[in-house]
Design an enzyme around this catalytic site. Structure first.
Site, PDB file in Angstrom:
ATOM      1  N   GLY A 167       0.644  -1.146  -0.033  1.00 28.12           N
ATOM      2  CA  GLY A 167       0.014  -0.020   0.050  1.00 28.12           C
ATOM      3  C   GLY A 167       0.810   1.293   0.181  1.00 28.12           C
ATOM      4  O   GLY A 167       0.388   2.420   0.346  1.00 28.12           O
ATOM      5  N   ASP A 223      -1.549   8.506  -5.934  1.00 30.18           N
ATOM      6  CA  ASP A 223      -0.110   7.889  -5.920  1.00 30.18           C
ATOM      7  C   ASP A 223       0.893   8.715  -6.957  1.00 30.18           C
ATOM      8  O   ASP A 223       2.147   9.033  -6.610  1.00 30.18           O
ATOM      9  CB  ASP A 223      -0.321   6.622  -5.957  1.00 30.18           C
ATOM     10  CG  ASP A 223      -1.529   5.879  -5.089  1.00 30.18           C
ATOM     11  OD1 ASP A 223      -1.661   6.568  -4.058  1.00 30.18           O
ATOM     12  OD2 ASP A 223      -1.665   4.873  -5.400  1.00 30.18           O
TER      13      ASP A 223
HETATM   14  C1  GLA Z   1      -4.966   3.647  -3.729  1.00 29.26           C
HETATM   15  C2  GLA Z   1      -5.323   4.391  -5.066  1.00 29.26           C
HETATM   16  C3  GLA Z   1      -5.339   5.973  -4.694  1.00 29.26           C
HETATM   17  C4  GLA Z   1      -6.337   6.325  -3.676  1.00 29.26           C
HETATM   18  C5  GLA Z   1      -5.877   5.352  -2.291  1.00 29.26           C
HETATM   19  C6  GLA Z   1      -6.971   5.551  -1.372  1.00 29.26           C
HETATM   20  O1  GLA Z   1      -3.647   4.166  -3.219  1.00 29.26           O
HETATM   21  O2  GLA Z   1      -4.278   4.110  -5.907  1.00 29.26           O
HETATM   22  O3  GLA Z   1      -5.800   6.722  -5.829  1.00 29.26           O
HETATM   23  O4  GLA Z   1      -7.806   6.157  -3.986  1.00 29.26           O
HETATM   24  O5  GLA Z   1      -5.974   3.882  -2.527  1.00 29.26           O
HETATM   25  O6  GLA Z   1      -7.086   6.951  -0.840  1.00 29.26           O
END
Ligand code: GLA
Length: 416
Positions: free
Chosen positions: A145, A202
């Site tokens: 993550g 991201d």
């Molecule tokens: C993932 C997705 C992002 C965002 C996050 C939750 O990282 O890639 O675009 O939605 O989850 O905030």
């Protein structure tokens, strides 16, 4: 990505990125018998707060990690795209070569879909791409993550743009694409080529963050503000705890939440849930079917929490943001329902051992949590988390301290 990447304990951002670049250049040299033409790197990220708000046109507050993905690349004149990734064990994985002019969504799978998707988007955008040889190295933890996919997409985009004669750091270049546009292109590669319906958090973090700051991004307006984030000056640390778990339903769960938000916005006749204000929350909630209400509540309260954190940081009160981080976790756990047993365990154990605040970070359903802690309490908090995992018979999480680091850029391999 299937590459097994070892997490190094980062000391400084520059040392880390130089090492990753050196590895990428050496691996390129070993594979092709010559130095690469270009070398670009892009970091993973931690989102301090503002989760599942990006695709609702709201606010996010990420910072870049010292962990980076580096792409060493050279142009080819035969139209072929050759992709190699080298894991921490030094073993290369080589993808089946593809022709740039034949790239189409669904054609490439696994880790290679991310760089191939970027080449596809650039081609669609009219960037003149011949073929290219790419060798990828890095230390962004995968499946944690922490945005290893965005790091790969962004480092690839910057390398390919450089090979195409449109580097982002060329001064005075009229054709030079800006970082915000590249973030959208990288997001499109992930959405339309890889098939993951993610927002732009991201990629923007990986490209636009700067050292020692968190980046406030208003997704609707595109406004960006670099907000100083110096934990050490307050005797604090931001600890990242990677639970090393990723639940099977993470992708379907993400898409389901996103569709729920679209349905709620349609029911409220607004362009996105961002339009609903804190004051208008009760009235808007009453107009929604029962199952969509918690989604709205999370998005509206989370946007408000991001604003409060920014206000505290700008006022030099970093030590007061802990309860907002914890409230974000509770909202993601109870309203948005994207937490997991392991993430809740980390947060509860960290808070019980004295953390000022703690929350899951990223999309959820496993992955990593963060805890804002007093520097002197780090060992005790880590031990408490480990003890909580032992008690449940769960595999130990991994810990590292997160230092807000530089965003993507050209890499200078270390010469040691
Ligand atoms: C993932 C997705 C992002 C965002 C996050 C939750 O990282 O890639 O675009 O939605 O989850 O905030």
């Amino acid at each position: 990505m299937s590459t097994d990447i070892h997490i190094e304990e980062p000391s400084t951002a520059s040392a880390d990125s130089a090492v990753a670049a050196q590895r990428a250049v050496a691996a390129f040299q070993a594979r092709y018998g010559r130095a690469p033409d270009v070398c670009w790197g892009a970091p993973g990220r931690v989102n301090l707060i503002g989760e599942h708000t990006d695709y609702n046109d709201g606010f996010v507050l990420p910072f870049a990690l010292p962990h980076r993905t580096v792409v060493a690349a050279s142009a080819r004149d035969d139209g072929l795209l050759n992709l190699t990734t080298v894991g921490s064990d030094g073993r290369p994985q080589v993808a089946e070569p593809v022709r740039v002019d034949e790239l189409a969504p669904g054609q490439v799978t696994g880790w290679a879909a991310y760089p191939a998707g970027v080449a596809w988007v650039l081609r669609e955008e009219g960037v003149p791409l011949g073929g290219a040889d790419l060798v990828i190295c890095g230390d962004v933890p995968t499946g944690a993550g922490l945005s290893s996919s965005a790091a790969l997409e962004c480092a690839t985009a910057l390398s390919l743009l450089d090979l195409a004669g449109r580097p982002v750091d060329a001064a005075g270049e009229a054709e030079r694409p800006d970082l915000t546009l590249i973030a959208r292109w990288a997001q499109r590669a992930e959405n339309d080529f890889v098939g993951a319906p993610t927002g732009v958090l991201d990629q923007t973090a990986s490209l636009c963050c700067t050292a020692a700051h968190v980046l406030f991004l208003d997704v609707r307006s595109g406004e960006q503000i670099q907000v100083p984030f110096d934990t050490a000056a307050h005797g604090l640390r931001l600890l990242v705890i990677d639970t090393r778990t990723r639940h099977a339903h993470s992708e379907s769960g993400y898409g389901e939440r996103r569709r729920g938000c679209v349905a709620a916005a349609e029911a409220l006749r607004v362009g996105s849930l961002r339009e609903v204000t804190r004051d208008g929350l009760d009235a808007a909630t009453a107009r929604l079917p029962e199952e969509l209400r918690p989604l709205l509540r999370h998005v509206v309260t989370e946007n408000a929490r991001v604003e409060s954190v920014v206000e505290s940081l700008r006022a030099g009160r970093l030590d007061t943001i802990g309860p907002l981080l914890t409230a974000s976790h509770e909202s993601l756990r109870d309203d948005y329902r994207v937490s997991s047993t392991e993430l809740d365990l980390v947060v509860d154990a960290a808070l019980a051992a004295g953390a000022l605040g703690a929350r899951m970070t990223g999309g959820g359903f496993g992955g990593s949590a963060i805890a804002l802690i007093r520097s002197a309490a780090q060992a005790e908090i880590e031990e408490s988390i480990i003890a909580a995992f032992d008690e449940r018979g769960l595999a130990h999480p991994r810990f590292f301290m997160a230092l807000p680091s530089a965003g993507a850029g050209r890499e200078e391999p270390s010469t040691d």
